[in-house]
Design a protein around this motif. Structure first.
Motif, PDB file in Angstrom:
ATOM      1  N   LYS B 246      78.175   6.580  55.567  1.00 59.66           N
ATOM      2  CA  LYS B 246      78.542   6.031  54.266  1.00 59.66           C
ATOM      3  C   LYS B 246      78.262   7.070  53.191  1.00 59.66           C
ATOM      4  N   ASP B 247      79.135   7.100  52.206  1.00 58.90           N
ATOM      5  CA  ASP B 247      79.119   8.205  51.263  1.00 58.90           C
ATOM      6  C   ASP B 247      79.672   7.733  49.918  1.00 58.90           C
ATOM      7  N   GLY B 248      79.213   8.348  48.848  1.00 63.28           N
ATOM      8  CA  GLY B 248      79.882   8.177  47.564  1.00 63.28           C
ATOM      9  C   GLY B 248      79.486   6.954  46.755  1.00 63.28           C
ATOM     10  N   LEU B 249      78.361   6.340  47.074  1.00 71.28           N
ATOM     11  CA  LEU B 249      77.915   5.189  46.298  1.00 71.28           C
ATOM     12  C   LEU B 249      77.012   5.670  45.162  1.00 71.28           C
ATOM     13  N   ILE B 250      77.351   5.283  43.940  1.00 67.53           N
ATOM     14  CA  ILE B 250      76.524   5.649  42.788  1.00 67.53           C
ATOM     15  C   ILE B 250      75.890   4.376  42.254  1.00 67.53           C
ATOM     16  N   VAL B 251      74.584   4.331  42.276  1.00 66.55           N
ATOM     17  CA  VAL B 251      73.891   3.111  41.891  1.00 66.55           C
ATOM     18  C   VAL B 251      73.242   3.302  40.533  1.00 66.55           C
ATOM     19  N   GLU B 252      73.601   2.439  39.593  1.00 65.94           N
ATOM     20  CA  GLU B 252      72.932   2.500  38.293  1.00 65.94           C
ATOM     21  C   GLU B 252      71.593   1.778  38.377  1.00 65.94           C
ATOM     22  N   GLY B 253      71.572   0.680  39.089  1.00 61.16           N
ATOM     23  CA  GLY B 253      70.313  -0.042  39.231  1.00 61.16           C
ATOM     24  C   GLY B 253      70.567  -1.484  39.594  1.00 61.16           C
ATOM     25  N   ILE B 254      69.497  -2.251  39.598  1.00 63.82           N
ATOM     26  CA  ILE B 254      69.600  -3.682  39.835  1.00 63.82           C
ATOM     27  C   ILE B 254      69.383  -4.367  38.500  1.00 63.82           C
ATOM     28  N   GLU B 255      70.297  -5.265  38.140  1.00 56.84           N
ATOM     29  CA  GLU B 255      70.179  -5.960  36.862  1.00 56.84           C
ATOM     30  C   GLU B 255      69.829  -7.408  37.126  1.00 56.84           C
ATOM     31  N   ILE B 256      68.895  -7.913  36.351  1.00 51.54           N
ATOM     32  CA  ILE B 256      68.469  -9.300  36.519  1.00 51.54           C
ATOM     33  C   ILE B 256      68.789 -10.047  35.240  1.00 51.54           C
ATOM     34  N   ARG B 257      69.568 -11.141  35.387  1.00 51.98           N
ATOM     35  CA  ARG B 257      69.930 -11.916  34.194  1.00 51.98           C
ATOM     36  C   ARG B 257      69.666 -13.395  34.469  1.00 51.98           C
ATOM     37  N   PRO B 258      69.306 -14.148  33.428  1.00 51.93           N
ATOM     38  CA  PRO B 258      69.138 -15.585  33.639  1.00 51.93           C
ATOM     39  C   PRO B 258      70.484 -16.201  34.015  1.00 51.93           C
ATOM     40  N   ARG B 259      70.458 -17.196  34.903  1.00 53.20           N
ATOM     41  CA  ARG B 259      71.718 -17.848  35.263  1.00 53.20           C
ATOM     42  C   ARG B 259      72.190 -18.694  34.092  1.00 53.20           C
ATOM     43  N   MET B 260      73.477 -18.546  33.755  1.00 54.41           N
ATOM     44  CA  MET B 260      74.024 -19.291  32.628  1.00 54.41           C
ATOM     45  C   MET B 260      74.411 -20.685  33.091  1.00 54.41           C
ATOM     46  N   GLY B 261      74.165 -21.673  32.259  1.00 55.25           N
ATOM     47  CA  GLY B 261      74.610 -23.041  32.514  1.00 55.25           C
ATOM     48  C   GLY B 261      73.820 -23.734  33.587  1.00 55.25           C
TER      49      GLY B 261
END
Lengths: 159, 261
Positions: B246-261
């Motif tokens: 596997k090749d070419g994956l660029i990861v910015e990071g893991i984002e955590i957000r509150p679930r809406m609704g």
């Protein structure tokens, strides 16, 4: 009522409820330094009129939410920032000096929106800036972040 | 008088210019820095770049297992993303202590990524999971690359024995919406290993979403903040298919957000 005086010696009366949106003036009133006219040596009358217009419209922000006047306020804000660059910068400086957080945010956002996705050439033209970087200096910055200078979203029009 | 100094921006003190730039984006700030020397100085200032970094960037730096290379300014910290070099096993794992989040709230974790000259992600779902550390995790499947067709156990066996990946790709070009899962056997042509196929058929397979900022995100899973001492583990892995790099994956990071609704 609180009296404000612009740097071109014009006096304006503003309701206390409106004027205390300025942290600076609020502190002056709390400290008992606002008994007579407050001189504002950095602000001319033209800009001060704009600022007072904003303060009067934004009295009791909380109430607007209750009475459903939020849309009205939003529309006012949109119209308010519909001004030229010079005027906008004057209001930003006044809002910064008077420490009126919401007004500062509104005007900085408007200036930022006008810069968004604009090409280097367009920014120079809009703000009448002469380039004082050498070609090498310019290239060095571009090489640092080439992704900032390419792509279909870059807008070369001037407005 | 006004004609002598036509530069409108020079009317604005630098600290106000910085306050304007904070409302643009990192890309805009980089471009604006080529306009002139005074704008370059405002655009490079720490007070601007600090606003573009996560508010807890200092604790992130001090907690980093790999030392962050010398940074002279906050701007240097910004482009810290990870690009995957060619690997066979892929496993990305992040943990966060519940105490730093709002209590009693449902959160969703997303991995934020891009692909560049990617290879090896087609037809192969990654396993994604979120849960309290030390407790068995609920694993789901997600496609980093959306191409593929509907999973069908028998069909997939047939495809695996007869079609190459390129042929499959051809087939799927006009069928972007469908999902196909390809499980090659780790032992060449030996017995098939439909890894947790039953699990897979029932579960809904996560798809990526394109964000406004040009990155993709895929939901890793959700969790509820109950005990502030809990540690939440979030992971993405693709270790079943150890035959294809596997090749070419660029990861910015893991984002955590509150679930809406």
């Amino acid at each position: 009522m609180v009296k404000l005086k612009s740097n071109d010696d014009k006096e304006f009366e503003v309701e206390e409820a409106a004027v205390i949106q300025s942290e600076m003036i609020k502190n002056m009133i709390e400290d008992g330094c606002a008994t007579s006219v407050i001189p504002l040596p950095n602000i001319d009358s033209k800009t001060l009129i704009k600022v007072i217009e904003y303060l009067n419209k934004h009295i009791n922000m909380g109430k607007a939410a209750e009475t459903g006047e939020e849309d009205d306020l939003k529309e006012f804000d949109e119209q308010f920032v519909n001004m030229g660059w010079e005027e906008l910068f004057d209001v930003i400086m006044a809002a910064n000096y008077l420490n009126i957080h919401e007004l500062m945010e509104l005007c900085c956002q408007s200036a930022a929106d006008r810069l968004k996705n604009k090409s280097v050439r367009a920014v120079r033209e809009m703000l009448k800036i002469t380039n004082d970087l050498t070609e090498e200096e310019e290239q060095e910055i571009i090489n640092d972040a080439p992704w900032a200078f390419e792509g279909p979203e870059i807008d070369d029009t001037v407005n | 008088m006004e004609n002598e100094n036509p530069n409108i921006l020079s009317l604005l003190p630098e600290d106000c210019t910085e306050k304007v730039l904070v409302f643009t984006s990192p890309v805009d700030v980089c471009r604006v820095s080529v306009v002139s020397k005074s704008l370059q100085s405002a655009a490079d200032s720490d007070s601007v770049w600090e606003k573009f970094l996560p508010s807890d960037y200092q604790s992130i730096i001090s907690a980093s297992l790999t030392p962050i290379p010398d940074f002279g300014s906050k701007k240097d910290l910004f482009p810290e993303v990870v690009k995957l070099r060619r690997v066979w096993w892929l496993e990305i794992r992040g943990t966060i202590r519940v105490g730093v989040l709002s209590p009693r709230t449902s959160y969703v974790a997303y991995i934020v990524y891009k692909l560049k000259n990617d290879h090896g992600f087609h037809f192969r779902p990654s396993e994604v999971s979120v849960g309290v550390c030390g407790v068995e995790l609920d694993t789901q499947f997600a496609f980093l690359v959306p191409k593929g067709r509907q999973y069908h156990p028998y069909k997939s066996i047939y495809r695996m024995s007869s079609a190459t990946e390129d042929e499959l790709e051809q087939l799927d070009d006009d069928n972007e919406e469908a999902v196909y899962i390809y499980f090659p056997c780790p032992y060449g042509r030996g017995p098939l290993l439909p890894v947790r196929a039953s699990n897979l058929v029932q579960s809904n397979i996560r798809r990526r979403q394109l964000r406004d900022d040009g990155w993709f995100e895929i939901e890793l899973g959700e969790f509820y903040t109950e005990n502030e001492d809990d540690c939440i583990e979030m992971s993405l892995k693709e270790v079943n298919d150890c035959l294809s790099p596997k090749d070419g994956l660029i990861v910015e990071g893991i984002e955590i957000r509150p679930r809406m609704g």
